[in-house]
Motif scaffolding. Structure first.
Motif, short mmCIF file in Angstrom:
data_model
loop_
_atom_site.label_atom_id
_atom_site.label_comp_id
_atom_site.label_asym_id
_atom_site.label_seq_id
_atom_site.Cartn_x
_atom_site.Cartn_y
_atom_site.Cartn_z
N SER A 179 3.11 10.35 6.76
CA SER A 179 1.70 9.52 6.45
C SER A 179 0.97 8.98 5.27
N ALA A 180 0.55 11.07 4.87
CA ALA A 180 -0.21 11.20 3.58
C ALA A 180 0.84 10.73 2.01
N ALA A 181 1.63 10.13 2.19
CA ALA A 181 2.28 9.94 1.74
C ALA A 181 2.37 8.46 0.87
N CYS A 182 1.98 7.36 2.50
CA CYS A 182 1.94 6.57 2.10
C CYS A 182 0.49 6.00 2.53
N ASP A 183 -0.52 6.44 2.51
CA ASP A 183 -2.00 6.02 2.22
C ASP A 183 -1.79 6.57 0.91
N ALA A 184 -1.42 7.20 0.09
CA ALA A 184 -1.35 7.39 -0.97
C ALA A 184 -0.80 6.26 -1.45
N GLY A 185 0.41 5.73 -1.57
CA GLY A 185 1.23 5.06 -2.48
C GLY A 185 2.01 5.36 -2.99
N MET A 186 2.67 6.90 -2.10
CA MET A 186 3.51 7.49 -2.97
C MET A 186 4.76 8.24 -1.98
N GLY A 190 1.98 1.83 -3.21
CA GLY A 190 0.54 2.00 -4.27
C GLY A 190 0.93 0.45 -5.33
N LYS A 236 0.39 -0.93 0.49
CA LYS A 236 -0.47 0.07 0.03
C LYS A 236 0.77 1.52 -0.08
N ARG A 278 -0.64 -2.30 -6.51
CA ARG A 278 -1.75 -3.29 -6.89
C ARG A 278 -1.78 -4.87 -7.88
N LYS A 305 2.27 14.97 6.29
CA LYS A 305 3.39 14.19 4.90
C LYS A 305 3.76 12.90 4.56
#
Length: 405
Positions: free
Chosen positions: A250-257, A86, A83, A88, A248
């Motif tokens: 956490s957001a990068a991990c959540d967005a797969g970035m 990113g 995740k 899949r 930032k």
């Protein structure tokens, strides 16, 4: 022998000269199509300290430095690496093994989530099955040629960490902590386990160390004062990084970035790891290389793709220092030249070879010597003496077309 010895070697961890019980080697063989130079475990004594994000950022740091990197997600019951990157879709396999998925920047990744029908399915397995799954990620996955393989370990000191430390040749571990007082005890447990397994601790990373306010630029210790320097001093360890609480990340991990994270926290440590891969200066590197001879047993084979095995000779200062035989893993067109080049082969010797294989070797900066015959080691020694020159023998026979090219 300890003065308190009860002669029960089965329950004793001491490595003494009077030990009567035979030691068992639990190490598992790396997949034959893989070559990994350094294995780094990322561990934590408890969950929720950001171990997976640290694993991901370490891998990205080494990738940015130009190295080939992979991540083995050993946190089977709580896998999060796919995740964060990113990724899949499902991992695929063949009769040769299982292929890892590749991230946007080329990081090789294997996780149980890449094998489940749905990535939200729980993994309700007992310890031995979890451990064997992780071991198979080492033995069955075709990692190819990696400079660094980072293992994202599950928290604690249970079955899976024990299996990893016993089965996989881990070169060192990084321990991830948080600032709370109780971390001292938890880190001590992880350090003592590493000492018992004779695995070096490369250093400590304190995650969630502080929060830097974007309005005034001040740092606030949300979880209290740090104890990391005190803990590191107690165990004689280095503090590798103190990471901030950064939305930032956490957001990068959540967005797969996560590959786009902005920070230099691990740059110094990355340079140190890079030094372990390239410890020699340029002149020393030139004196060390590997020769491969396409063979049938210990004899040079007439046709490259038809060979039964490859005799590999490590050379230092123009002398053969090591000899080993590697079975021919199969001859799909274009596969064998890359297979050998990925194993640091600089010279390939054979009786004959197809032009397609020659072209690939040339692209990989591998010298091709054809027209050889006789004993494989003798052929390698003749090459080192300058007595073996390539005849440029190229296979054109129809019946050998696929195998040789």
């Amino acid at each position: 022998m300890s003065e308190n010895c009860d002669n029960n070697c089965g329950s004793c961890g001491e490595d003494c000269a009077d030990r009567k019980e035979e030691k068992h080697d639990f190490r598992a063989a790396l997949n034959a199509l893989s070559h990994v130079k350094k294995v780094i475990g990322v561990v934590s004594g408890k969950g929720g300290v950001g171990k997976s994000s640290v694993s991901a950022m370490l891998a990205v740091t080494m990738q940015r430095l130009g190295y080939k990197v992979g991540i083995l997600d050993a946190d089977v019951t709580g896998p999060s690496i796919p995740k964060a990157f990113g990724i899949r879709g499902k991992a695929e396999g063949s009769e040769l093994g299982l292929y890892p998925k590749q991230s946007k920047t080329g990081i090789e990744i294997m996780s149980v989530n890449l094998l489940l029908e749905n990535d939200t399915d729980p993994v309700i397995w007992r310890g031995p099955i979890l451990g064997n799954t992780v071991k198979q990620f080492w033995t069955d996955v075709i990692w190819g040629d990696l400079d660094f393989l980072f293992i994202d370990m599950p928290p604690g000191t249970g079955d899976v960490p024990l299996t990893v430390f016993q089965s996989i040749p881990v070169d060192g571990i990084v321990i991830v902590t948080s600032p709370q007082e109780l971390v001292s005890m938890i880190v001590s447990k992880a350090v003592k386990m590493a000492e018992m397994m004779k695995i070096p601790v490369l250093g400590l990373v304190e995650n969630m160390s502080y929060f830097r306010c974007p309005d005034n630029g001040k740092d606030y210790k949300i979880f209290g004062e740090s104890h990391i320097d005190e803990i590191a001093g107690k165990h004689g360890l280095q503090v590798l990084a103190k990471l901030p609480i950064d939305p930032k990340i956490s957001a990068a991990c959540d967005a797969g970035m996560i590959e786009l994270f902005d920070g230099s926290w691990f740059d110094a440590f990355g340079e140190k790891l890079a030094g372990q891969i390239n410890p020699f200066n340029e002149s020393e590197e030139k004196s060390m290389f590997r020769i491969a001879v396409a063979a049938e047993g210990k004899k040079v084979t007439e046709h490259f793709g038809h060979c039964v095995n490859f005799m590999l000779f490590d050379v230092e200062n123009n002398q053969i220092t090591k000899e080993e035989s590697v079975d021919n893993p199969g001859h799909k067109p274009g596969f064998l030249p890359n297979f050998l080049a990925d194993r640091d082969v600089k010279v390939i010797i054979s009786g004959g070879m197809g032009q397609g294989a020659v072209d690939i070797f040339n692209e990989r900066d591998v010298e091709v010597v054809t027209g050889a015959s006789g004993d494989a080691r003798t052929a390698a020694e003749r090459y080192l003496k300058g007595e073996l020159k390539s005849t440029g023998s190229v296979c054109h026979e129809h019946q050998h077309h696929d195998e040789c090219e």
